[in-house]
Design a protein around this motif. Structure first.
Motif, mmCIF file in Angstrom:
data_model
loop_
_atom_site.group_PDB
_atom_site.id
_atom_site.type_symbol
_atom_site.label_atom_id
_atom_site.label_comp_id
_atom_site.label_asym_id
_atom_site.label_seq_id
_atom_site.Cartn_x
_atom_site.Cartn_y
_atom_site.Cartn_z
ATOM 1 N N ASN A 1 42.835 32.287 35.339
ATOM 2 C CA ASN A 1 42.174 32.351 36.645
ATOM 3 C C ASN A 1 42.312 31.018 37.380
ATOM 4 O O ASN A 1 42.629 30.984 38.574
ATOM 5 N N ALA A 2 42.064 29.929 36.656
ATOM 6 C CA ALA A 2 42.180 28.599 37.270
ATOM 7 C C ALA A 2 43.608 28.354 37.753
ATOM 8 O O ALA A 2 43.830 27.837 38.857
ATOM 9 N N ALA A 3 44.578 28.730 36.945
ATOM 10 C CA ALA A 3 45.976 28.515 37.308
ATOM 11 C C ALA A 3 46.350 29.318 38.561
ATOM 12 O O ALA A 3 47.112 28.851 39.412
ATOM 13 N N ALA A 4 45.793 30.521 38.678
ATOM 14 C CA ALA A 4 46.049 31.331 39.878
ATOM 15 C C ALA A 4 45.532 30.605 41.122
ATOM 16 O O ALA A 4 46.212 30.527 42.148
ATOM 17 N N VAL A 5 44.339 30.058 41.006
ATOM 18 C CA VAL A 5 43.742 29.312 42.116
ATOM 19 C C VAL A 5 44.612 28.095 42.470
ATOM 20 O O VAL A 5 44.841 27.797 43.650
ATOM 21 N N ALA A 6 45.121 27.424 41.439
ATOM 22 C CA ALA A 6 45.936 26.223 41.657
ATOM 23 C C ALA A 6 47.249 26.545 42.367
ATOM 24 O O ALA A 6 47.650 25.852 43.310
ATOM 25 N N GLU A 7 47.917 27.595 41.932
ATOM 26 C CA GLU A 7 49.204 27.946 42.555
ATOM 27 C C GLU A 7 48.990 28.354 44.018
ATOM 28 O O GLU A 7 49.846 28.130 44.867
ATOM 29 N N HIS A 8 47.854 28.950 44.295
ATOM 30 C CA HIS A 8 47.524 29.335 45.667
ATOM 31 C C HIS A 8 47.192 28.114 46.511
ATOM 32 O O HIS A 8 47.497 28.055 47.698
ATOM 33 N N ASP B 1 47.956 35.620 49.843
ATOM 34 C CA ASP B 1 46.561 35.724 49.424
ATOM 35 C C ASP B 1 46.354 36.798 48.358
ATOM 36 O O ASP B 1 45.240 36.988 47.887
ATOM 37 N N ASP B 2 47.420 37.530 48.023
ATOM 38 C CA ASP B 2 47.300 38.613 47.057
ATOM 39 C C ASP B 2 48.290 38.383 45.925
ATOM 40 O O ASP B 2 49.433 38.811 45.988
ATOM 41 N N ILE B 3 47.827 37.679 44.918
ATOM 42 C CA ILE B 3 48.749 37.256 43.866
ATOM 43 C C ILE B 3 48.207 37.562 42.477
ATOM 44 O O ILE B 3 47.000 37.712 42.274
ATOM 45 N N VAL B 4 49.138 37.671 41.549
ATOM 46 C CA VAL B 4 48.796 37.697 40.132
ATOM 47 C C VAL B 4 49.513 36.531 39.477
ATOM 48 O O VAL B 4 50.711 36.338 39.688
ATOM 49 N N SER C 1 50.373 35.544 23.609
ATOM 50 C CA SER C 1 49.156 36.278 23.956
ATOM 51 C C SER C 1 48.901 36.085 25.443
ATOM 52 O O SER C 1 48.236 35.147 25.849
ATOM 53 N N PRO C 2 49.450 36.975 26.274
ATOM 54 C CA PRO C 2 49.430 36.724 27.711
ATOM 55 C C PRO C 2 48.048 36.956 28.323
ATOM 56 O O PRO C 2 47.288 37.791 27.872
ATOM 57 N N GLY C 3 47.750 36.168 29.328
ATOM 58 C CA GLY C 3 46.558 36.389 30.138
ATOM 59 C C GLY C 3 46.985 36.368 31.585
ATOM 60 O O GLY C 3 48.117 36.012 31.907
ATOM 61 N N ALA C 4 46.101 36.747 32.472
ATOM 62 C CA ALA C 4 46.454 36.750 33.887
ATOM 63 C C ALA C 4 45.235 36.474 34.738
ATOM 64 O O ALA C 4 44.102 36.738 34.336
ATOM 65 N N GLY C 5 45.494 35.888 35.897
ATOM 66 C CA GLY C 5 44.447 35.691 36.886
ATOM 67 C C GLY C 5 44.935 36.253 38.199
ATOM 68 O O GLY C 5 46.133 36.238 38.475
ATOM 69 N N SER C 6 44.032 36.758 39.023
ATOM 70 C CA SER C 6 44.491 37.331 40.287
ATOM 71 C C SER C 6 43.604 36.925 41.448
ATOM 72 O O SER C 6 42.399 36.733 41.291
#
Lengths: 384, 384
Positions: A197-204, A213-216, A223-228
């Protein structure tokens, strides 16, 4: 004033303060007249807000030479004091602790990191966090009392109060009251967030996703995780577990990534990056077993990403984590997504790389402080 | 007034009108004094807004006997004229066209439906829609000119302008400018939405999900679709394709639901509900092949729902569509989700059943009209 907002004058004060503060931060040493013009507020309102901000230490008169000059007696100019406070963004990972120090504008002033053993128990890992922070503050000469907020990001599902509900990656991490523990070390708010989640915020904020504004964001690994982000806002899910797509392979008893990427039949260790890199290297050199293993791994990754894409329909998918550093991840992913998704998204690699998680933690601290700054001014303008 | 909102007085007017209109609709024939009290607005503001609403035909003086009475000369009382306009909610399905007619409060006044052949070409299906609507209006004595908005929902990915980007369920539907075509039949706005999205909205409005703002609605069938609300708002996705999880089975060359549910090896027809019901009935009676087929089908459904749950982390999953009418769908789903999801959501059956899609279409029309009503009052209060 009350009749216009259904009896909530404090809301108007906050709106006014927010508008002035934004204008102050965006402009180059504006005058009161500049601020009146930009904000559309009355001069007395702007004066009141600016005066309050000066008293709070957040705004200063700009020194001579700052900003443009005009003929005659120069008007007073003002600037936001980005040095009025500091922020930390901390990554707590399986192999390292990393921290970023910034001013109130989010500009990074310094950073530090230390390795930590993958098997380190929770107390040892927390001690390492404290040591990295102490180092960083000492070196940069910033007193602990100058910290306005601390963002922390690591693996696992994090509750709203900063408790780790579940984390299989870090020993002793599940159930840890991480927020509460770290709040003892700081006198400022501590925000805890999932690493993806933090990494998603950072890339944005300043990486590969500044234009959408609509990203994953996929933290690709064994062991994959994802933030959106949806509409520019982090989507945590009802219980903070959104994007934990790694569990999908448990369904239908499909093989785990660790098994898929093994060339020997013995599953790889989930965090053994060197072993994984060796398999990818062997595949590049044409070793048949390694190529099959890599194909299986990619197929698995495509499946996980496709599930996210089909559920969320983002504009952009950013691939990060250690898998992003390996060759040949992106193209097969693009090709397969184009085959299986009704509306395939763009797929790009992380721009922030290893810095993504700590940068996202920093941005979350900055978000918190900006919210606080705007709320704090209620007292300032109540004299109106 | 301008200084308080950065120079946008129309925003304040809209806020005032919204507040008054909400109060008028919530209360039982309120007086001006009641409205002043409830809204916190000044008496002149409330008077101006109410006067404008009366001129626009949206508010009337309540007749004697409406609302509570007091001693002495009775104060004027007002009511929202729910009869001032009408709305339609239309479902365009593979086997039927259904329509609901409501007043401006969303209360359903009448409904109509007609079967349509699964193989019917697009023009024939559109003609059937027009016939159902004409029937409904004639029977209820509502002139076409009284329609304020029409909501339409059917299978497929729908673009923002009402064009069907992709629909495999209805012949000739992909690429159809459905919104544009239907707008020729109506003088009011026509909103087009995906069927699962509409059903999600409906269950949240008056079905199984009124208590939660974070839900996934699964339109369970051989080709499953899903709609989701995040924080009470419909999540359409960047390209309107969110929730199209049915494509997930294409990955890894897994079998399609049609194959999984076959007891003969020959895939079932995707829309043949009778054939599917027969397999479920045989399974209940203990036929081994049928039970295996049902198990495979449920495993598939669990996988699709799990992908949605892992990606979105909703509080509640509502199972609708024809599969919801079959026995034994819910319990296995709950059990499997509890095994594989880190934070399993509640799982319940649709309460609206067959009415969900048309009801959701009606709610979307109502949402549109409510937005319009509140925007329209700018002119009304500009005299202030």
């Amino acid at each position: 004033m009350g009749r216009l907002t259904g009896g909530d004058p404090s809301l108007l004060r906050r709106i006014n303060s927010t508008v002035v503060l934004h204008a102050l931060r965006a402009a180059d040493a504006p005058t009161l007249t500049d601020l009146v013009q930009v904000t559309g507020l009355s001069r007395p309102t702007v004066e009141g807000v600016v005066e309050g901000l000066i008293e709070a230490g957040l705004v200063a008169e700009a020194a001579a030479g700052e900003g443009a000059r005009r003929q005659g007696r120069p008007a007073r100019r003002f600037r936001f004091r980005t040095e009025a406070g500091h922020l930390l963004g901390i990554e707590i990972g399986p192999h390292r602790i990393a921290a970023l120090l910034s001013d109130l504008s989010g500009r990074v002033l310094d950073s530090a990191q230390r390795p930590v053993a993958e098997a380190a128990p929770a107390e040892e890992r927390l001690e390492r966090v404290r040591a990295v922070v102490a180092d960083l503050l000492r070196r940069s000469g910033v007193p602990r009392s100058a910290l306005r907020a601390v963002g922390v990001a690591g693996p696992g599902i994090v509750e709203a109060d900063g408790t780790v509900r579940l984390s299989t990656a870090l020993p002793g991490w599940t159930g840890l009251r991480l927020g509460e523990r770290l709040r003892r070390s700081f006198r400022c708010p501590v925000l805890v967030e999932n690493d993806a989640n933090a990494a998603a915020v950072a890339e944005h904020w300043q990486g590969a996703a500044t234009g959408s504004d609509d990203i994953v964001f996929v933290l690709a690994g064994l062991s994959p995780g994802a933030g959106s982000l949806i509409g520019g806002r982090l989507h945590r899910g009802f219980g903070g577990a959104a994007g934990e797509i790694g569990a999908l392979h448990l369904l239908g008893r499909e093989a785990t990534p660790e098994k898929l990427l093994s060339t020997t039949g013995t599953p790889l260790h989930p965090l053994d990056e060197a072993q994984v890199a060796a398999v990818f290297a062997a595949a590049r050199e044409g070793a048949a077993q390694a190529r099959e293993a890599v194909d299986r791994f990619l197929q698995r990754l495509v499946h996980d990403v496709a599930a996210l894409v089909l559920a969320l329909d983002p504009e952009l998918v950013v691939i990060g984590g250690w898998a992003a550093g390996l060759d040949g991840v992106l193209e097969p992913l693009r090709g397969e997504l184009a085959r299986y998704c009704l509306r395939p998204p763009q797929v790009v690699l992380s721009q922030l790389g290893e810095a993504a998680i700590a940068t996202g933690a920093l941005r979350l601290a900055l978000d918190h402080v900006e919210g606080e700054l705007f709320a704090v001014e209620g007292a300032v303008t109540s004299r109106q």
